[in-house]
Design a protein around this motif. Structure first.
Motif, PDB file in Angstrom:
ATOM      1  N   ARG A  58       0.826  -1.212   0.000  1.00 47.13           N
ATOM      2  CA  ARG A  58       0.000   0.000   0.000  1.00 47.13           C
ATOM      3  C   ARG A  58       0.859   1.260   0.000  1.00 47.13           C
ATOM      4  N   ARG A  59       1.988   1.210   0.677  1.00 45.34           N
ATOM      5  CA  ARG A  59       2.845   2.395   0.836  1.00 45.34           C
ATOM      6  C   ARG A  59       3.627   2.708  -0.433  1.00 45.34           C
ATOM      7  N   LEU A  60       3.948   1.679  -1.210  1.00 50.13           N
ATOM      8  CA  LEU A  60       4.655   1.902  -2.471  1.00 50.13           C
ATOM      9  C   LEU A  60       3.751   2.622  -3.463  1.00 50.13           C
ATOM     10  N   ALA A  61       4.325   3.562  -4.199  1.00 47.39           N
ATOM     11  CA  ALA A  61       3.558   4.309  -5.192  1.00 47.39           C
ATOM     12  C   ALA A  61       3.335   3.502  -6.472  1.00 47.39           C
ATOM     13  N   PHE A  62       4.042   2.398  -6.611  1.00 44.20           N
ATOM     14  CA  PHE A  62       3.947   1.568  -7.806  1.00 44.20           C
ATOM     15  C   PHE A  62       3.564   0.155  -7.392  1.00 44.20           C
ATOM     16  N   THR A  63       2.758  -0.507  -8.207  1.00 44.76           N
ATOM     17  CA  THR A  63       2.176  -1.800  -7.870  1.00 44.76           C
ATOM     18  C   THR A  63       3.229  -2.895  -7.695  1.00 44.76           C
ATOM     19  N   LEU A  64       3.077  -3.618  -6.599  1.00 42.09           N
ATOM     20  CA  LEU A  64       3.956  -4.738  -6.289  1.00 42.09           C
ATOM     21  C   LEU A  64       3.142  -5.750  -5.485  1.00 42.09           C
ATOM     22  N   SER A  65       3.307  -7.039  -5.792  1.00 43.87           N
ATOM     23  CA  SER A  65       2.541  -8.057  -5.077  1.00 43.87           C
ATOM     24  C   SER A  65       3.156  -8.342  -3.709  1.00 43.87           C
ATOM     25  N   GLU A  66       2.324  -8.853  -2.825  1.00 39.92           N
ATOM     26  CA  GLU A  66       2.802  -9.230  -1.495  1.00 39.92           C
ATOM     27  C   GLU A  66       3.862 -10.330  -1.604  1.00 39.92           C
ATOM     28  N   GLU A  67       3.693 -11.218  -2.553  1.00 39.04           N
ATOM     29  CA  GLU A  67       4.666 -12.297  -2.766  1.00 39.04           C
ATOM     30  C   GLU A  67       6.033 -11.721  -3.147  1.00 39.04           C
ATOM     31  N   GLN A  68       6.046 -10.734  -4.053  1.00 36.99           N
ATOM     32  CA  GLN A  68       7.307 -10.088  -4.439  1.00 36.99           C
ATOM     33  C   GLN A  68       7.959  -9.405  -3.230  1.00 36.99           C
ATOM     34  N   ILE A  69       7.145  -8.803  -2.402  1.00 34.26           N
ATOM     35  CA  ILE A  69       7.662  -8.107  -1.226  1.00 34.26           C
ATOM     36  C   ILE A  69       8.288  -9.099  -0.251  1.00 34.26           C
ATOM     37  N   LYS A  70       7.598 -10.193   0.031  1.00 30.52           N
ATOM     38  CA  LYS A  70       8.131 -11.214   0.945  1.00 30.52           C
ATOM     39  C   LYS A  70       9.441 -11.787   0.416  1.00 30.52           C
ATOM     40  N   LYS A  71       9.477 -12.092  -0.874  1.00 31.44           N
ATOM     41  CA  LYS A  71      10.690 -12.637  -1.495  1.00 31.44           C
ATOM     42  C   LYS A  71      11.834 -11.621  -1.400  1.00 31.44           C
ATOM     43  N   THR A  72      11.522 -10.365  -1.642  1.00 27.95           N
ATOM     44  CA  THR A  72      12.530  -9.305  -1.591  1.00 27.95           C
ATOM     45  C   THR A  72      13.091  -9.155  -0.192  1.00 27.95           C
ATOM     46  N   LEU A  73      12.238  -9.169   0.819  1.00 29.78           N
ATOM     47  CA  LEU A  73      12.716  -9.072   2.202  1.00 29.78           C
ATOM     48  C   LEU A  73      13.660 -10.225   2.537  1.00 29.78           C
ATOM     49  N   THR A  74      13.328 -11.412   2.063  1.00 31.22           N
ATOM     50  CA  THR A  74      14.186 -12.579   2.288  1.00 31.22           C
ATOM     51  C   THR A  74      15.547 -12.394   1.620  1.00 31.22           C
ATOM     52  N   ILE A  75      15.546 -11.966   0.370  1.00 30.93           N
ATOM     53  CA  ILE A  75      16.797 -11.754  -0.368  1.00 30.93           C
ATOM     54  C   ILE A  75      17.640 -10.670   0.302  1.00 30.93           C
ATOM     55  N   LEU A  76      17.007  -9.569   0.668  1.00 33.64           N
ATOM     56  CA  LEU A  76      17.740  -8.473   1.314  1.00 33.64           C
ATOM     57  C   LEU A  76      18.383  -8.930   2.622  1.00 33.64           C
ATOM     58  N   GLU A  77      17.657  -9.752   3.371  1.00 35.15           N
ATOM     59  CA  GLU A  77      18.205 -10.262   4.628  1.00 35.15           C
ATOM     60  C   GLU A  77      19.344 -11.246   4.369  1.00 35.15           C
ATOM     61  N   GLN A  78      19.188 -12.117   3.386  1.00 42.30           N
ATOM     62  CA  GLN A  78      20.250 -13.069   3.032  1.00 42.30           C
ATOM     63  C   GLN A  78      21.519 -12.353   2.598  1.00 42.30           C
ATOM     64  N   GLN A  79      21.370 -11.233   1.935  1.00 42.85           N
ATOM     65  CA  GLN A  79      22.521 -10.470   1.437  1.00 42.85           C
ATOM     66  C   GLN A  79      23.104  -9.528   2.488  1.00 42.85           C
ATOM     67  N   GLY A  80      22.489  -9.451   3.656  1.00 41.37           N
ATOM     68  CA  GLY A  80      22.973  -8.573   4.710  1.00 41.37           C
ATOM     69  C   GLY A  80      22.627  -7.109   4.493  1.00 41.37           C
ATOM     70  N   LEU A  81      21.749  -6.830   3.541  1.00 41.03           N
ATOM     71  CA  LEU A  81      21.358  -5.446   3.283  1.00 41.03           C
ATOM     72  C   LEU A  81      20.292  -4.969   4.263  1.00 41.03           C
ATOM     73  N   ILE A  82      19.599  -5.930   4.883  1.00 39.73           N
ATOM     74  CA  ILE A  82      18.736  -5.644   6.026  1.00 39.73           C
ATOM     75  C   ILE A  82      19.004  -6.736   7.051  1.00 39.73           C
ATOM     76  N   CYS A  83      18.714  -6.437   8.312  1.00 34.55           N
ATOM     77  CA  CYS A  83      18.914  -7.432   9.366  1.00 34.55           C
ATOM     78  C   CYS A  83      17.981  -7.108  10.526  1.00 34.55           C
ATOM     79  N   ARG A  84      18.028  -7.926  11.543  1.00 31.20           N
ATOM     80  CA  ARG A  84      17.192  -7.706  12.732  1.00 31.20           C
ATOM     81  C   ARG A  84      18.054  -7.135  13.852  1.00 31.20           C
ATOM     82  N   ASP A  85      17.498  -6.143  14.539  1.00 35.58           N
ATOM     83  CA  ASP A  85      18.219  -5.575  15.671  1.00 35.58           C
ATOM     84  C   ASP A  85      17.995  -6.453  16.900  1.00 35.58           C
TER      85      ASP A  85
END
Length: 164
Positions: free
Chosen positions: A31-58
């Protein structure tokens, strides 16, 4: 790494973690993105970003921007980089007609410079466009180049009632 996250939304989602109202919820992100993206794409992206160390958990388990960085290098030809920029240009086209003029900035400047100064110009490209044009525009240059600067939002506001 870049070839794994070649899509425009990967870095956008990473940066969204910096939003003061960020919610680790794929519906909220979509909803927050100005351009259409599926929830599946978002979940996959979060996983990839975490695997690559570009995001992590505090320490509290909250997603945060990680220490990892993404370096593509200058003047490298890459299908992944071209794909990213092509997608962003498509987003820019949409933003040009859908986003309010006060929320975006589109500019262009056509100048003539000596070809030997192109590397110097590229280093300064992020500077304000008027400074760039005044510094490099020449009456006896050997090439004419088009420089464009786009600034547009990748997110949009959503009301709290929608989230309830």
């Amino acid at each position: 790494t870049f070839s794994i996250i070649k899509d425009w939304y990967c870095l956008a989602i990473r940066e969204m973690l910096r939003l003061k109202d960020f919610q680790e919820d794929s519906k909220w992100i979509a909803r927050r993105l100005a351009f259409t993206l599926s929830e599946e794409q978002i979940k996959k992206t979060l996983t990839i970003l975490e695997q690559q160390g570009l995001i992590c958990r505090d320490s509290e388990g909250k997603l945060v921007v990680g220490e990892g960085s993404l370096q593509t290098g200058n003047d490298k030809v890459s299908e992944a980089i071209q794909s990213y920029h092509t997608q962003m240009l498509e987003n820019a086209k949409i933003a040009l007609t859908t986003q309010h003029i006060l929320e975006r900035e589109f500019n262009a400047e056509t100048i003539t410079i000596n070809q030997s100064r192109i590397p110097e110009a590229k280093e300064l490209i992020r500077k304000f466009k008027s400074d760039f044009a005044r510094m490099f525009e020449e009456t006896e240059g050997d090439q004419t180049y088009q420089m464009q600067i786009q600034f547009f939002s990748l997110t949009k506001e959503i009301s709290n009632e929608i989230l309830s």
